[in-house]
Scaffold this motif. Structure first.
Motif, PDB file in Angstrom:
ATOM      1  N   THR A 169     111.911  -4.158  50.969  1.00 15.94           N
ATOM      2  CA  THR A 169     113.024  -3.599  51.740  1.00 15.94           C
ATOM      3  C   THR A 169     113.779  -2.575  50.913  1.00 15.94           C
ATOM      4  N   ALA A 170     114.027  -2.892  49.641  1.00 19.66           N
ATOM      5  CA  ALA A 170     114.693  -1.936  48.759  1.00 19.66           C
ATOM      6  C   ALA A 170     113.856  -0.677  48.583  1.00 19.66           C
ATOM      7  N   LEU A 171     112.523  -0.841  48.520  1.00 16.93           N
ATOM      8  CA  LEU A 171     111.642   0.319  48.403  1.00 16.93           C
ATOM      9  C   LEU A 171     111.784   1.236  49.616  1.00 16.93           C
ATOM     10  N   VAL A 172     111.859   0.640  50.800  1.00 15.80           N
ATOM     11  CA  VAL A 172     112.021   1.434  52.028  1.00 15.80           C
ATOM     12  C   VAL A 172     113.284   2.281  51.945  1.00 15.80           C
ATOM     13  N   TYR A 173     114.404   1.652  51.577  1.00 13.24           N
ATOM     14  CA  TYR A 173     115.668   2.396  51.513  1.00 13.24           C
ATOM     15  C   TYR A 173     115.642   3.438  50.400  1.00 13.24           C
ATOM     16  N   ALA A 174     115.007   3.105  49.279  1.00 11.45           N
ATOM     17  CA  ALA A 174     114.908   4.075  48.184  1.00 11.45           C
ATOM     18  C   ALA A 174     114.081   5.286  48.608  1.00 11.45           C
ATOM     19  N   LEU A 175     113.001   5.050  49.348  1.00  9.03           N
ATOM     20  CA  LEU A 175     112.164   6.155  49.816  1.00  9.03           C
ATOM     21  C   LEU A 175     112.943   7.080  50.746  1.00  9.03           C
ATOM     22  N   VAL A 176     113.717   6.487  51.658  1.00 15.83           N
ATOM     23  CA  VAL A 176     114.516   7.303  52.581  1.00 15.83           C
ATOM     24  C   VAL A 176     115.532   8.136  51.801  1.00 15.83           C
TER      25      VAL A 176
ATOM     26  N   ALA B 288     112.478  17.980  51.201  1.00 12.72           N
ATOM     27  CA  ALA B 288     111.392  18.880  51.612  1.00 12.72           C
ATOM     28  C   ALA B 288     110.181  18.771  50.688  1.00 12.72           C
ATOM     29  N   GLU B 289     110.418  18.520  49.416  1.00 15.29           N
ATOM     30  CA  GLU B 289     109.317  18.459  48.457  1.00 15.29           C
ATOM     31  C   GLU B 289     108.609  17.110  48.468  1.00 15.29           C
ATOM     32  N   THR B 290     109.390  16.017  48.584  1.00 16.48           N
ATOM     33  CA  THR B 290     108.806  14.679  48.435  1.00 16.48           C
ATOM     34  C   THR B 290     108.401  14.030  49.748  1.00 16.48           C
ATOM     35  N   LEU B 291     108.769  14.611  50.895  1.00 19.60           N
ATOM     36  CA  LEU B 291     108.536  13.931  52.168  1.00 19.60           C
ATOM     37  C   LEU B 291     107.067  13.609  52.437  1.00 19.60           C
ATOM     38  N   PRO B 292     106.100  14.495  52.179  1.00 15.56           N
ATOM     39  CA  PRO B 292     104.698  14.109  52.426  1.00 15.56           C
ATOM     40  C   PRO B 292     104.279  12.867  51.645  1.00 15.56           C
ATOM     41  N   ALA B 293     104.641  12.792  50.364  1.00  8.10           N
ATOM     42  CA  ALA B 293     104.302  11.610  49.575  1.00  8.10           C
ATOM     43  C   ALA B 293     105.088  10.393  50.036  1.00  8.10           C
ATOM     44  N   THR B 294     106.323  10.610  50.467  1.00  5.95           N
ATOM     45  CA  THR B 294     107.137   9.508  50.973  1.00  5.95           C
ATOM     46  C   THR B 294     106.492   8.879  52.199  1.00  5.95           C
ATOM     47  N   ILE B 295     105.959   9.702  53.094  1.00  6.38           N
ATOM     48  CA  ILE B 295     105.275   9.192  54.288  1.00  6.38           C
ATOM     49  C   ILE B 295     104.063   8.367  53.881  1.00  6.38           C
ATOM     50  N   ASP B 296     103.326   8.842  52.893  1.00  7.92           N
ATOM     51  CA  ASP B 296     102.142   8.108  52.433  1.00  7.92           C
ATOM     52  C   ASP B 296     102.521   6.740  51.876  1.00  7.92           C
ATOM     53  N   VAL B 297     103.571   6.695  51.046  1.00  8.89           N
ATOM     54  CA  VAL B 297     103.993   5.424  50.443  1.00  8.89           C
ATOM     55  C   VAL B 297     104.509   4.481  51.519  1.00  8.89           C
TER      56      VAL B 297
ATOM     57  N   PRO C 164     106.628  -9.665  56.979  1.00  6.03           N
ATOM     58  CA  PRO C 164     106.604  -8.846  58.212  1.00  6.03           C
ATOM     59  C   PRO C 164     106.392  -7.371  57.877  1.00  6.03           C
ATOM     60  N   LEU C 165     105.207  -7.044  57.392  1.00  6.55           N
ATOM     61  CA  LEU C 165     104.948  -5.696  56.900  1.00  6.55           C
ATOM     62  C   LEU C 165     105.022  -4.651  58.018  1.00  6.55           C
ATOM     63  N   GLY C 166     104.444  -4.968  59.180  1.00  6.68           N
ATOM     64  CA  GLY C 166     104.471  -4.014  60.278  1.00  6.68           C
ATOM     65  C   GLY C 166     105.887  -3.697  60.734  1.00  6.68           C
ATOM     66  N   GLU C 167     106.702  -4.723  60.847  1.00  4.71           N
ATOM     67  CA  GLU C 167     108.097  -4.518  61.264  1.00  4.71           C
ATOM     68  C   GLU C 167     108.843  -3.676  60.236  1.00  4.71           C
ATOM     69  N   LEU C 168     108.601  -3.935  58.958  1.00  5.42           N
ATOM     70  CA  LEU C 168     109.283  -3.212  57.898  1.00  5.42           C
ATOM     71  C   LEU C 168     108.902  -1.732  57.904  1.00  5.42           C
ATOM     72  N   VAL C 169     107.612  -1.437  58.102  1.00  2.00           N
ATOM     73  CA  VAL C 169     107.164  -0.046  58.147  1.00  2.00           C
ATOM     74  C   VAL C 169     107.763   0.673  59.352  1.00  2.00           C
ATOM     75  N   THR C 170     107.785   0.013  60.502  1.00  5.09           N
ATOM     76  CA  THR C 170     108.357   0.627  61.702  1.00  5.09           C
ATOM     77  C   THR C 170     109.825   0.975  61.485  1.00  5.09           C
ATOM     78  N   TYR C 171     110.568   0.029  60.911  1.00  4.85           N
ATOM     79  CA  TYR C 171     111.988   0.274  60.619  1.00  4.85           C
ATOM     80  C   TYR C 171     112.132   1.421  59.629  1.00  4.85           C
ATOM     81  N   GLY C 172     111.289   1.425  58.583  1.00  4.88           N
ATOM     82  CA  GLY C 172     111.367   2.487  57.583  1.00  4.88           C
ATOM     83  C   GLY C 172     111.086   3.858  58.168  1.00  4.88           C
ATOM     84  N   PHE C 173     110.083   3.945  59.036  1.00  6.82           N
ATOM     85  CA  PHE C 173     109.777   5.238  59.648  1.00  6.82           C
ATOM     86  C   PHE C 173     110.889   5.687  60.603  1.00  6.82           C
ATOM     87  N   GLU C 174     111.534   4.748  61.261  1.00  6.41           N
ATOM     88  CA  GLU C 174     112.665   5.127  62.121  1.00  6.41           C
ATOM     89  C   GLU C 174     113.752   5.818  61.296  1.00  6.41           C
ATOM     90  N   LEU C 175     114.080   5.229  60.152  1.00  3.06           N
ATOM     91  CA  LEU C 175     115.092   5.833  59.278  1.00  3.06           C
ATOM     92  C   LEU C 175     114.620   7.180  58.732  1.00  3.06           C
TER      93      LEU C 175
END
Length: 369
Positions: free
Chosen positions: A288-295, A300-309, A329-340
């Motif tokens: 969960t912390a990784l998701v928020y850190a990625l967001v 503009a520079e890191t977004l492609p790699a952020t999407i991959d991670v 709940p990996l699927g739920e976590l990824v969905t929430y992360g992509f929403e943000l």
């Protein structure tokens, strides 16, 4: 005396104020607003955000620190007309030539009763003495209630009838998406509140137990600043206990240590392939912390790699051998992360990165299946 209106989140209150501001600037509605809420729930931050969004000049008056004459102004005897003239104070908006303004009357319920008649004129007639507020002045008051454990007077009907009342409640998901993530709070704070939303605001329980220190949205913001400014664990834990209370701070500190040891968001953006797979945290708090850190790190520079991670989280149960991943709940976590992440990309005009991402296309395909 209770506030008999529907409690709303800070985000919903801000939406209502946005509408009220736009309606007043268009000449359709002119009214004064009142934000009720416990100490630290974010009333001041809401007003500041509205001022920033609308480009308004903010006049912030703390009513507990002023006297009636501070609002009325300075009397001056005009020898020509043989009358007393009042010079209005600079703390009040003067002219529409200055553009839209927000007059924030903070701590209204804690103001001395002797000040209330002067405030009545501001809220209803929009004037003090002969000084009328400019038409583009949007008025918001705020205050605590007696039952919140704060210094407050009961609001009489003569005052309450002059206001549109909004009663705020702390809501974890709203706070995370509307405040914590946009303001870049430390990922340990956002991850902890995501999994322990009951600890966002403990004011009611703290008062019931006769204790002084409560968790509030404001104290969690301060905890984020402490984490970012204090690397020494002993001092950090001492400061967190003095901000959140010893019980909540002890639980939070364990999560902070886990996240510090396992979350490597910056390094993961630079890594590739199998190396990156091995860097994902194994705990729910860590992911969960990784998701928020990625967001937070996405630009503009890191977004492609952020999407991959981000997309890689969903396949950890197959890519890693540890049994913990099968229970998360990996699927739920990824969905929430992509929403943000998508919300941030849209706000900053970076949405093209999603259209060209193979990882995001694969994620969408799995969602459709």
């Amino acid at each position: 005396m209770s506030v008999n209106t529907t409690p709303v989140s800070a985000g919903a209150a801000l939406d209502a104020l946005r509408h009220g501001f736009a309606a007043q600037m268009a000449g359709r509605l002119t009214s004064s607003w009142m934000l009720h809420g416990r100490p630290g729930i974010g009333k001041t931050e809401i007003v500041q955000q509205l001022a920033n969004e609308t480009g308004s000049r903010l006049y912030d008056l703390r009513l507990t620190t002023i006297e009636p004459q501070d609002l009325r102004g300075l009397p001056f005897y005009d020898h020509t007309t043989k009358r007393t003239v009042w010079y209005p104070p600079e703390d009040l908006p003067q002219s529409d030539d200055d553009g839209p303004t927000i007059l924030f009357l903070d701590e209204l319920t804690a103001a001395a009763p002797s000040l209330q008649p002067t405030v009545y004129g501001l809220l209803q007639e929009r004037r003090v003495g002969q000084h009328a507020l400019p038409a583009k002045t949007f008025i918001i008051a705020a205050g605590n209630m007696v039952e919140d454990g704060a210094v407050a007077y009961e609001m009489g009907t003569a005052l309450s009838d002059r206001l549109i009342h909004l009663s705020l409640r702390a809501e974890a998901n709203d706070w995370l998406t509307s405040y914590a993530v946009p303001h870049g709070l430390h990922e340990a704070v956002t991850a902890f509140i995501r999994t322990r939303p009951d600890l966002l605001d403990t004011t009611e329980e703290t008062l019931r137990l006769g204790r002084m220190i409560a968790c509030t949205p404001r104290s969690w913001t301060r905890a984020s600043a402490i984490l970012q400014a204090t690397p020494d664990k002993r001092l950090r834990d001492l400061m967190l206990a003095g901000t959140l209370g010893d019980a909540a701070a002890a639980e939070f500190s364990l999560i902070v240590e886990d996240i510090a040891a396992t979350v490597q968001a910056g390094a993961m953006l630079e890594a590739r392939g199998a190396e990156r797979i091995g860097m994902y945290p194994r705990s729910l708090h860590g992911l969960t912390a990784l998701v928020y850190a990625l967001v937070t790190l996405a630009d503009a520079e890191t977004l492609p790699a952020t999407i991959d991670v981000m997309a890689g989280i969903e396949g950890l149960a197959e890519a890693r051998t540890e049994p913990e991943f099968a229970r998360l709940p990996l699927g739920e976590l990824v969905t929430y992360g992509f929403e943000l992440l998508i919300e941030k990309a849209l706000a900053e005009g970076l949405q093209e990165a999603f259209r060209g991402s193979v990882s995001y296309a694969a994620y969408l395909a799995r969602r459709e299946e």
